[in-house]
Design an enzyme around this catalytic site. Structure first.
Site, short mmCIF file in Angstrom:
data_model
loop_
_atom_site.label_atom_id
_atom_site.label_comp_id
_atom_site.label_asym_id
_atom_site.label_seq_id
_atom_site.Cartn_x
_atom_site.Cartn_y
_atom_site.Cartn_z
N CYS A 47 1.01 -1.07 0.34
CA CYS A 47 0.19 0.30 -0.62
C CYS A 47 0.72 1.30 -0.31
O CYS A 47 0.62 2.28 -0.67
CB CYS A 47 -0.61 -0.22 1.61
N ASP A 447 -15.69 -2.02 24.27
CA ASP A 447 -16.55 -1.70 22.99
C ASP A 447 -17.13 -2.41 22.40
O ASP A 447 -16.82 -4.00 22.17
CB ASP A 447 -15.69 -0.30 22.42
N ASP A 627 -11.74 0.68 20.33
CA ASP A 627 -10.70 1.39 18.88
C ASP A 627 -11.16 2.22 18.34
O ASP A 627 -10.71 2.86 17.76
CB ASP A 627 -11.19 0.25 18.29
#
Length: 728
Positions: A47, A447, A627
């Site tokens: 990438c 979460d 996150d």
């Protein structure tokens, strides 16, 4: 002008330094434009190379360098080049890009501390080896002028080596004494200085014993402990600064004559601001024109985009997805929700910093005791023998033998071994006290979106559709950036479904995508738009002509190891809580799926942080696993925190531990390893204590020279290190 063709401004330092020449150089060589972009979707070296090639291929770009760890690209280009010019280049390469405000990003200091410690350690080690060789000659029987010569050569080696290598101890000790306090570095510095001073005195009087080797060996072992401690720490910027980096640097303000691009700092309450699709909201406000879906996941954790219509309130940091919006600013600058979140993080970080490690608590008792004992030994032997040299030698031996080298190694040796073990399991320890805090955890707060779940929807009922229907849905989904459309496109490709040939494909912002297939109108989107029935489950509706619409049903996939991690924590006797900004139905469904009895839905960032604080006030030691941007304040408020590597930069920086893999399964093992590590630390403290109980009376009684004291101290340090290695 291309950078490779630009002639140098000057060939000599004098010309460069001259103001007139410098002014001329500035005129001849215009400054490059410097732009920093966030690249949230890059994940590997391929990438990175692809983005750099795409940018460097543009002649306006002089250089582009991607930082894979920070997920950013910094580029220099022609004067006047803007982020709007280069963002399409990155997007054409297949990656998401957002501009970062370079003024909001504090310059990241180069990590000089580690290199500095390593250099000092190398100097001390080199000097110690040479002095030990000279000492062997003295121990072998060298006497008279030969012995004195070797002592003076040792002094010439040790004095500059100690002055350079032991500088961190001297500086910290001086600061503590200036503040009328004691720390571990005070007895360390006194022991080193006393060994050097005593050796110089003995050498000047042609004495038989000098302890230059003890002084430099002591410095070497202490620096080894200090460097091990440094290796366990991660040099990272404040999470509050990372949040500030998400603020939009510029915005398009509507005026009576059209649009103008201005700095966000110039916006005022009541200004009308145009936000294009893909742009981030620069301020809090209200939509006055336009309809679009907004991605609020970074702020609230909501899985799916939320429709925004005139009159809808928006918050800074939200992403506009499908259509242009005009918003009227209601809060700007430090009053926006994003800025308030950064303030929450800063407050939580300051609270976290009050944690005192086991080593620091031991130092408060140890340091004063060492000084008192050495002083009493000096005075006692001075009165008893009347010989200042004897009293000084014994005082130096007491200081050296009680020097907190083993105590200083007790923590870093264990944390380094534990960190290595956890790294092999896919966990990166960022904070030196994280293991100690993790061992105390009795409550785990998870979460939902992106943590327990993958954060991406996936269709669950493709089998209910014909191949022709799936081909039509595939073609419509390809014309939309909506998360459900992207998920449907991915699933159709994986199933080998080719898109049907459609014409007139258009996206209606906030509603869905329509087109024409074989003369019939086809639509994919919201239930109310296509005439479908409302359902509690996430759905996208497909209508072909006048036929009744059919629903594609979606679910949020569990992250690998989520169920196993939750079950393991419960079996260990820990309380498990689920907190999310997602809808009540989605949170309740996941809680039931994982058998979590305590959960909290539709929680704002401040609600999460307040809940963590309330649990802490009740005496709980909370591990927070999250996150998103909406988790950042809670992560910093928790006793200890963990974020996946896929998390937002701000969340990773705010956390103490980063989960490098995709599975949550290693988390319970990390807690177990932390408990074992603290046990080893306490064992090391016990070893160091018994060593002092045995060795100190011998030094006080005059049975140990400073050299023997240094060797005994080294033996205790090695013992502590070997005990720490049992963790591996």
């Amino acid at each position: 002008m291309n950078a490779t063709m630009r002639p140098p401004a000057s060939a000599c330092p004098a010309c460069v330094a001259a103001p007139a020449a410098q002014s001329l150089a500035d005129l001849e060589a215009p400054k490059d434009a410097h732009i920093v972009l966030s690249l949230p979707t890059i994940h590997c070296a391929a990438c990175m190379s692809k983005v750099e090639r795409a940018l460097n291929a543009d002649p306006r770009v002089h250089s582009a360098r991607v930082n894979l760890t920070m997920k950013r690209v910094s580029l220099a280009g022609d004067t006047g080049l803007t982020a709007d010019d280069v963002i399409p280049l990155v997007e054409a390469a297949g990656y998401e890009a957002h501009e970062l405000d370079t003024t909001a990003l504090s310059a990241t200091a180069t990590d000089r501390a580690g290199r500095d410690l390593l250099m000092r350690l190398a100097v001390a080690g080199f000097a110690a080896m040479n002095v030990m060789l000279l000492s062997i000659a003295v121990w072998s029987g060298a006497a008279g002028e030969t012995r004195d010569l070797f002592h003076w050569i040792s002094a010439l080696i040790v004095l500059p080596a100690v002055a350079f290598s032991a500088q961190p101890f001297f500086v910290n000790a001086w600061r503590a004494l200036a503040a009328r306090a004691l720390n571990m570095d005070v007895p360390i510095s006194l022991a080193i200085l006393l060994a050097v001073v005593t050796s110089l005195w003995e050498t000047s009087l042609s004495g038989e014993h000098a302890y230059f080797d003890a002084a430099i060996a002591l410095t070497f072992f202490l620096l080894t402990g200090r460097y091990l401690d440094h290796r366990t720490r991660s040099v990272a910027r404040s999470a509050a600064e990372e949040l500030a980096a998400l603020e939009v640097p510029r915005a398009w303000r509507l005026t009576g004559t059209g649009e103008e691009q201005v700095s966000v700092a110039d916006l005022r309450i009541g200004d009308l601001i145009r936000v294009r699709p893909g742009g981030r909201m620069p301020v809090d406000g209200e939509i006055v024109d336009g309809t679009s879906e907004r991605d609020r996941s970074l702020l609230t954790g909501e899985t799916l985009p939320v429709l925004g219509t005139p009159g809808t309130a928006v918050s800074a940091g939200e992403v506009n997805l499908t259509g242009p919006l005009t918003i009227r600013a209601s809060a700007v600058g430090r009053d926006t929700s994003l800025a308030r979140m950064a303030d929450l993080v800063a407050i939580a970080e300051s609270g976290r910093s009050r944690y005192t490690s086991l080593a620091d608590r031991a130092a408060k008792l140890y340091a004063p005791g060492v000084h008192i004992l050495s002083a009493l030994s000096f005075l006692g032997w001075l009165v008893y023998s009347g010989d200042v040299r004897t009293a000084l030698n014994i005082a130096a031996a007491v200081l050296i033998i009680t020097c907190p080298c083993a105590l200083g190694l007790a923590v870093p040796a264990v944390t380094t071994a534990a960190s290595g073990r956890l790294f092999r399991k896919g966990l990166l320890i960022k904070d030196a006290t994280a293991l100690e805090r993790l061992a105390q955890v009795d409550t785990v707060v998870f979460d939902k979106t992106g943590t327990l779940t993958a954060g991406t929807p996936e269709p669950v009922n493709l089998d209910a559709f014909t191949t022709a229907d799936l081909a039509i849905a595939h073609a419509l989904a390809e014309g939309s950036a909506h998360p459900l459309s992207r998920a449907l496109t991915t699933a159709a490709r994986a199933a080998g479904i080719a898109p049907a040939p459609l014409s007139d494909v258009t996206e209606v912002p906030g509603y869905g995508t329509s087109g024409t297939w074989q003369g019939r109108r086809v639509r994919l989107g919201r239930a109310a738009w296509v005439g479908g029935a409302a359902t509690d489950q996430t759905a996208a509706w497909l209508q072909i002509g006048d036929a009744p619409p059919q629903a594609f049903l979606f679910t949020d996939r569990l992250r690998d190891g989520a169920a196993e991690a939750v079950a393991a924590f419960r079996q260990s006797g820990l309380k498990v809580i689920l907190m999310s900004g997602d809808t009540t139905a989605a949170v309740e469904s996941l809680a039931a799926r994982l058998e979590i009895t305590q959960w909290m839905a539709e929680a704002l960032p401040q609600d999460k942080a307040a809940r963590i604080k309330a649990l802490s006030d009740q005496g709980a030691h909370v591990l927070m696993v999250g996150d998103g941007l909406n988790d950042t304040a809670a992560l910093t408020a928790a006793h200890v925190s963990i974020s996946p590597a896929s998390a937002l930069d701000a969340a990773r920086v705010a956390s103490d531990i980063v989960l490098l893999g995709q599975s949550l399964a290693p988390l319970p093992e990390a807690a177990a390893t932390a408990r074992k590590a603290v046990k080893r630390i306490r064992e090391n403290f016990t070893i160091a204590t018994w060593y002092n109980i045995v060795a100190v009376p011998l030094a006080v009684a005059g049975l140990c020279s400073p050299l023997i004291a240094a060797l005994a101290m080294s033996a205790s340090s090695i013992t502590v290190s070997l005990n720490a290695l049992r963790l591996r």
